[in-house]
Design an enzyme around this catalytic site. Structure first.
Site, mmCIF file in Angstrom:
data_model
loop_
_atom_site.group_PDB
_atom_site.id
_atom_site.type_symbol
_atom_site.label_atom_id
_atom_site.label_comp_id
_atom_site.label_asym_id
_atom_site.label_seq_id
_atom_site.Cartn_x
_atom_site.Cartn_y
_atom_site.Cartn_z
ATOM 1 N N ASP A 2 0.852 -1.180 0.000
ATOM 2 C CA ASP A 2 0.000 0.000 0.000
ATOM 3 C C ASP A 2 0.894 1.237 0.000
ATOM 4 O OD1 ASP A 2 1.072 0.290 2.520
ATOM 5 O OD2 ASP A 2 -0.818 0.234 3.594
ATOM 6 N N ASP A 41 1.428 4.730 2.376
ATOM 7 C CA ASP A 41 1.023 5.328 3.650
ATOM 8 C C ASP A 41 1.408 6.806 3.711
ATOM 9 O OD1 ASP A 41 0.439 2.618 5.039
ATOM 10 O OD2 ASP A 41 2.506 2.375 4.337
ATOM 11 N N ASP A 77 -3.287 4.352 2.831
ATOM 12 C CA ASP A 77 -3.646 4.663 4.222
ATOM 13 C C ASP A 77 -3.284 6.108 4.529
ATOM 14 O OD1 ASP A 77 -4.505 2.104 4.672
ATOM 15 O OD2 ASP A 77 -2.728 1.469 5.788
HETATM 16 N N1 DCP Z 1 2.717 -0.382 11.784
HETATM 17 C C1 DCP Z 1 3.026 -0.981 12.982
HETATM 18 N N2 DCP Z 1 2.192 -1.911 13.496
HETATM 19 C C2 DCP Z 1 1.064 -2.264 12.846
HETATM 20 C C3 DCP Z 1 0.739 -1.664 11.632
HETATM 21 C C4 DCP Z 1 1.592 -0.719 11.120
HETATM 22 O O1 DCP Z 1 4.044 -0.687 13.590
HETATM 23 N N3 DCP Z 1 0.254 -3.199 13.390
HETATM 24 C C5 DCP Z 1 3.626 0.623 11.222
HETATM 25 C C6 DCP Z 1 4.896 0.011 10.769
HETATM 26 C C7 DCP Z 1 4.716 -0.102 9.301
HETATM 27 C C8 DCP Z 1 3.841 1.102 8.970
HETATM 28 O O2 DCP Z 1 3.031 1.254 10.116
HETATM 29 O O3 DCP Z 1 5.923 -0.065 8.639
HETATM 30 C C9 DCP Z 1 3.026 0.958 7.755
HETATM 31 O O4 DCP Z 1 2.311 -0.260 7.748
HETATM 32 P P1 DCP Z 1 2.258 -1.172 6.455
HETATM 33 O O5 DCP Z 1 1.453 -2.370 6.809
HETATM 34 O O6 DCP Z 1 1.803 -0.378 5.302
HETATM 35 O O7 DCP Z 1 3.773 -1.659 6.283
HETATM 36 P P2 DCP Z 1 4.913 -1.158 5.321
HETATM 37 O O8 DCP Z 1 4.551 0.117 4.677
HETATM 38 O O9 DCP Z 1 6.154 -1.185 6.129
HETATM 39 O O10 DCP Z 1 5.039 -2.307 4.264
HETATM 40 P P3 DCP Z 1 4.210 -2.526 2.898
HETATM 41 O O11 DCP Z 1 5.194 -2.335 1.811
HETATM 42 O O12 DCP Z 1 3.744 -3.934 2.968
HETATM 43 O O13 DCP Z 1 3.094 -1.556 2.849
HETATM 44 MG MG MG Z 2 2.771 0.388 3.617
#
Ligand code: DCP
Ligand code: MG
Length: 371
Positions: free
Chosen positions: A205, A207, A295
């Site tokens: 996604d 963010d 998000d």
């Molecule tokens: N986050 C967290 N705990 C959660 C959800 C999110 O600490 N339960 C934080 C850390 C993540 C960030 O929010 O890095 C963004 O969530 P994502 O699920 O979008 O994760 P990423 O952006 O790191 O990876 P992706 O490439 O899968 O979107």
């Molecule tokens: Mg993300």
């Protein structure tokens, strides 16, 4: 006798927030195996071993070299007997039989498939599995199953949403969000966060954090952005959660997974013409648009640094920041604040650097947080 100068021993910390981890992973053959094991334990709700494999994977990701023998791992933290047994198998055979067994396991495969749908978590996946359902066809044919709106949208856009979002697509979405925000208040702050801020080429996604320099004015942001996107005809799905943030309740939110800021989980329609180099979609797909997950989080501006640090990730980096704060400094860190339990006071921060400094940590750049 004169002391001989020896090369200093660089010890690897057990805390991800004391390591620098880029997106370049020299130990993917091991960390991929560990991720499967961790997820399998997660599906069985065995938190201990799940976390152990996540920590082990994270340590190996931080190494600027590839592990070629178990002897090379002697000084590394977080590698237990089980992880070393898996590594041994991989070193000897190029694969782990334990991992292969999991990958062909019906329960693992089904839960993995079901949780790949937007809006379906491990609990729902487990419930469907117990009912004997094994495929999407089974789910959609079962009249007794009620899919909520999120899950219906998840099935509708399944192909697009499970397909990675590219950096070029993320850039285009940034422009769209920027424009929508600027139409509301030109002074607004928009920051890319999550995996793309860490320099990842692809993500599941995109963010963003959005706020206003004027405290309190951020309240009008998300509802208005959502309206703007709707008017443009590009809002395919929106789950808006109003703020439940209350400074007076801090720092007691700490056992909850999510923060209390206003946020929305969106699915947007992205046009090919808006993306430099085109969309990241299947070859032969000629629709000219795709659905993407976005998000948006909207903290009050005085909470900005904490929200940015918390949403930049990675998850393992965040876990260890909090664990380090708790264990090493007797502090409580979350997405809202940093609280010093010894001094019994909140520590103010306007930048991420302030927070690292309060924690007594060297600053780690976002692109070094891919733990
Ligand atoms: N986050 C967290 N705990 C959660 C959800 C999110 O600490 N339960 C934080 C850390 C993540 C960030 O929010 O890095 C963004 O969530 P994502 O699920 O979008 O994760 P990423 O952006 O790191 O990876 P992706 O490439 O899968 O979107
Ligand atoms: Mg993300």
């Amino acid at each position: 006798q004169v002391c001989s100068t020896s090369t200093p021993v660089t010890t690897v910390s057990q805390y991800a927030c004391q390591r620098r981890t880029t997106t370049e992973n020299h130990n993917k053959i091991f960390t991929d195996a560990f991720e499967v094991l961790a997820e399998s334990y997660e599906f069985s709700e065995m938190e201990g071993p799940c976390l152990a494999f996540r920590r082990a994977a994270s340590v190996l990701k931080s190494l600027p070299w590839a592990v070629r023998s178990l002897g090379a791992t002697l000084d590394l933290p977080c590698l237990g007997e089980h992880t070393k047994a898996v590594m041994e198998e991989v070193l000897q055979c190029g694969r782990s039989f334990e991992v292969e067994k999991i990958l062909s396991d019906e329960r693992y495969r089904t839960l993995k498939l079901f949780t790949s749908v937007f809006g379906v978590g491990p609990k729902t996946a487990e419930k469907w599995y117990r009912r004997g359902l094994r495929s999407f066809t089974d789910i959609l044919a079962d009249r007794s199953i009620h899919l909520n709106q999120m899950q219906q949208t998840g099935f509708l856009h399944y192909g697009d949403i499970t397909r990675a979002v590219s950096k070029a697509e993320a850039r285009s979405l940034r422009n769209i969000i920027d424009e929508a925000v600027r139409a509301i208040t030109p002074a607004a702050i928009v920051a890319l966060t999550g995996g793309f801020r860490r320099g990842k080429e692809f993500g599941h996604d995109v963010d963003f954090i959005v706020t206003t320099p004027e405290l309190g004015k951020e309240k009008i942001l998300l509802p208005n952005i959502i309206n703007g996107l709707k008017k443009q005809g590009i809002l395919l799905f929106c789950d808006y959660q109003a703020s439940t943030f209350d400074m007076a309740k801090l720092p007691s939110y700490r056992f909850e997974a999510m923060d209390h800021f206003a946020k929305c989980f969106l699915i947007l329609r992205l046009e090919a013409s808006q993306v430099e180099g085109g969309l990241h979609i299947a070859e032969g797909d000629s629709r000219g648009w795709r659905a993407v997950r976005v998000d948006l989080v909207s903290p009050p501006v005085d909470r900005y640094a904490f929200a940015l640090l918390g949403w930049t990730g990675s998850r393992q980096f965040e876990r260890d920041l909090r664990r380090f704060a708790r264990v090493k400094q007797r502090m409580i860190l979350d997405n809202h604040c940093l609280y010093d339990k010894t001094k019994k006071e909140f520590l103010a921060a306007t930048t991420e650097k302030d927070i690292f400094a309060h924690l007594g940590l060297e600053y780690i750049e976002p692109w070094q947080r891919n733990a």
